[in-house]
Structure formats: structure tokens, C-alpha cells
Scaffold this motif. Structure first.
Motif, short mmCIF file in Angstrom:
data_model
loop_
_atom_site.label_atom_id
_atom_site.label_comp_id
_atom_site.label_asym_id
_atom_site.label_seq_id
_atom_site.Cartn_x
_atom_site.Cartn_y
_atom_site.Cartn_z
N TYR A 171 0.83 -1.20 0.00
CA TYR A 171 0.00 0.00 0.00
C TYR A 171 0.86 1.25 0.00
O TYR A 171 2.07 1.21 0.27
CB TYR A 171 -0.95 0.02 1.21
N THR A 172 0.24 2.37 -0.31
CA THR A 172 0.85 3.68 -0.11
C THR A 172 0.06 4.38 0.99
O THR A 172 -1.17 4.22 1.10
CB THR A 172 0.79 4.52 -1.40
N ASN A 173 0.77 5.14 1.80
CA ASN A 173 0.14 5.78 2.95
C ASN A 173 0.51 7.27 2.98
O ASN A 173 1.67 7.64 2.79
CB ASN A 173 0.59 5.12 4.25
N PRO A 191 5.63 4.00 1.34
CA PRO A 191 5.04 2.68 1.08
C PRO A 191 5.05 1.79 2.31
O PRO A 191 5.72 2.08 3.32
CB PRO A 191 5.97 2.11 0.00
N GLY A 192 4.31 0.71 2.21
CA GLY A 192 4.30 -0.30 3.27
C GLY A 192 3.61 -1.55 2.75
O GLY A 192 3.22 -1.64 1.59
N PHE A 193 3.46 -2.53 3.63
CA PHE A 193 2.70 -3.73 3.26
C PHE A 193 2.04 -4.29 4.51
O PHE A 193 2.48 -4.06 5.64
CB PHE A 193 3.61 -4.79 2.62
N LEU A 194 0.96 -5.01 4.29
CA LEU A 194 0.23 -5.69 5.36
C LEU A 194 0.05 -7.14 4.97
O LEU A 194 -0.36 -7.44 3.85
CB LEU A 194 -1.13 -5.02 5.58
N LEU A 195 0.37 -8.04 5.88
CA LEU A 195 0.15 -9.47 5.68
C LEU A 195 -1.03 -9.90 6.54
O LEU A 195 -0.96 -9.89 7.77
CB LEU A 195 1.40 -10.27 6.07
#
Length: 236
Positions: A171-173, A191-195
Motif C-alpha cells: 500500500y501507499t500511505n 510505502p508499506g505492506f500488510l500481511l
């Protein structure tokens, strides 16, 4: 006489009507239904997942990428409704906590230079349709006129998932700081990510650029820096 009338009434009820009668105890809520999808299984062993648009001699189904597939009725083994394997965020409230570090170079009359330390972030929001997730955020940042002290900030954030229908969701935040103990105004983005490990819980990390301005005792300070954090998110 009463028993005879009841028996006659039951015998007169068409079998298909009884089968079609709603079963209130087994019905899923509208919000839970959003996390299910239609699945067409073909004789060749293929499975098509998405939203069923049309039944008949030809079945049409819309996939997660918004493309559509048409399948002849004689090629279909079954049509079922199953939980989405990607745990999509649809119609859910979310609460999030993040911890990490932040560093920034600050220009000011006093206490100018490099400032760094621990970073805490709490968020509460709601997902609207998988990709878009706004929230209210409370932040504790080490950037401030007094070294070693965490400064509270309040703002809004907007997260956009690039792959909302997969368990790993990059994702972008963008976070906009509107208020702080030191007159804070600022922006954090990156940016980041979620699992997602279940329909209601996920963890991940994020990083990005920090831009901040503060005012204390009439003195203006501005800083540019970097933040990184690990986080956990619960959804309900």
C-alpha cells in the motif's frame, strides 16, 4: 380435525417452496457476505472466482481484476459461494498500532540539528471497498524542541491498497498532521505492506519521508526526515 387440516396444508405446499424458504438462523450478515465470492468449477478442473453476473446457457462471472469470463453451462460442474482466500477489507472498522523510529534534521534558532528517537502511532478507521482506507491517527514523535521527549500529534491518514484482494497487501500511505503539542503541522508519506493472517488480523511494516513544522514560544522550526515502523491491525 385440526391435525387433518394441518396435514392437508403441508401436503399442499410445493416441495420447491419449502426448499426456497429463508433460513434466518443460517443467513450471513450483509457485511460478512462482502467477504464471500462466487466460485465456478469447470469439468476441466478450472476455478473462476468473483461475482456471478448471469446464469443461463452461458454463465458470466466478473473476476477481481474487473475482467469478465463467459462459460458454457455444459462445461460447469458446480457453482458455489465461498470465503475469499485473500481476506479482502470490505465494510470493516479497523484499529492499528505501530512502533518504530523517526529521525529528522531540524532547522531552528535553538536545538537545531539531528533529532531522533522512538516513534508510536495509533490509528482508527474504516475500509471503503477494499482499496481505500481512511483513518484518524494519534502519533508520538521524537521531533520537537526538547530532546528526549515525545511530542503528541493528531491527524488524518489515507491508505490505498495496491492489491486489496491478496493476503499480502502492498500500500501507499499519506498522513497529514493537523495539530500537535508544539503547533505541529506536517506530512508523512511512503510505502508499506500488510500481511493478513486471518479475516480480522494482520501485521506489516511501513516507512517513508517526514516533513514537519513546529512553533514554540514564537520560534518556528522545520524538519525533514525518515520514519519506519512495524505494525499490527485488527478489523471488526
Amino acid at each position: 380435525m385440526i391435525l387433518a387440516l394441518l396435514s392437508a396444508s403441508l401436503l399442499a405446499t410445493p416441495a420447491h417452496a419449502a426448499a426456497d424458504a429463508p433460513r434466518g438462523g443460517n443467513q450471513l450478515s450483509a457485511r460478512t457476505q462482502q467477504r464471500y465470492q462466487d466460485v465456478i468449477t469447470t469439468r476441466a478442473g478450472s476455478k473462476w472466482r468473483g461475482k456471478l453476473l448471469e446464469r443461463g446457457d452461458t454463465f458470466r462471472i466478473r473476476l477481481d481484476d474487473n475482467s469478465e469470463v463467459a462459460i458454457a453451462k455444459e462445461d460447469i460442474v458446480s457453482v458455489t459461494r465461498e470465503p475469499h482466500p485473500g481476506y479482502p477489507h470490505k465494510g470493516q472498522w479497523q484499529a492499528r498500532a505501530a512502533v518504530g523510529a523517526e529521525v529528522a534534521f531540524v532547522t531552528a534558532t535553538t536545538n537545531a540539528g539531528l533529532q531522533s528517537g522512538g516513534y508510536v502511532e495509533l490509528g482508527f478507521g474504516r475500509n471503503f471497498g477494499g482499496g481505500f482506507e481512511p483513518e484518524i491517527v494519534l502519533v508520538l514523535t521524537p521531533i520537537g524542541p526538547d530532546p528526549g521527549q515525545l511530542v503528541p500529534e493528531l491527524g488524518v491518514a489515507f491508505r490505498y491498497y495496491l492489491q486489496p484482494y491478496k493476503r499480502v497487501k502492498p500500500y501507499t500511505n499519506t498522513q497529514i498532521i493537523l495539530y500537535g503539542a508544539e503547533g505541529d503541522l506536517g506530512l508523512r508519506t511512503g510505502p508499506g505492506f500488510l500481511l493478513d493472517i486471518s479475516p480480522n488480523f494482520g501485521f506489516g511494516m511501513s516507512q517513508g519521508v517526514t516533513l514537519m513544522s513546529q512553533v514554540k514560544d514564537g520560534e518556528q522550526a522545520a524538519g525533514i526526515g525518515y520514519h519506519v515502523s512495524v505494525q499490527a491491525q485488527g478489523r471488526f
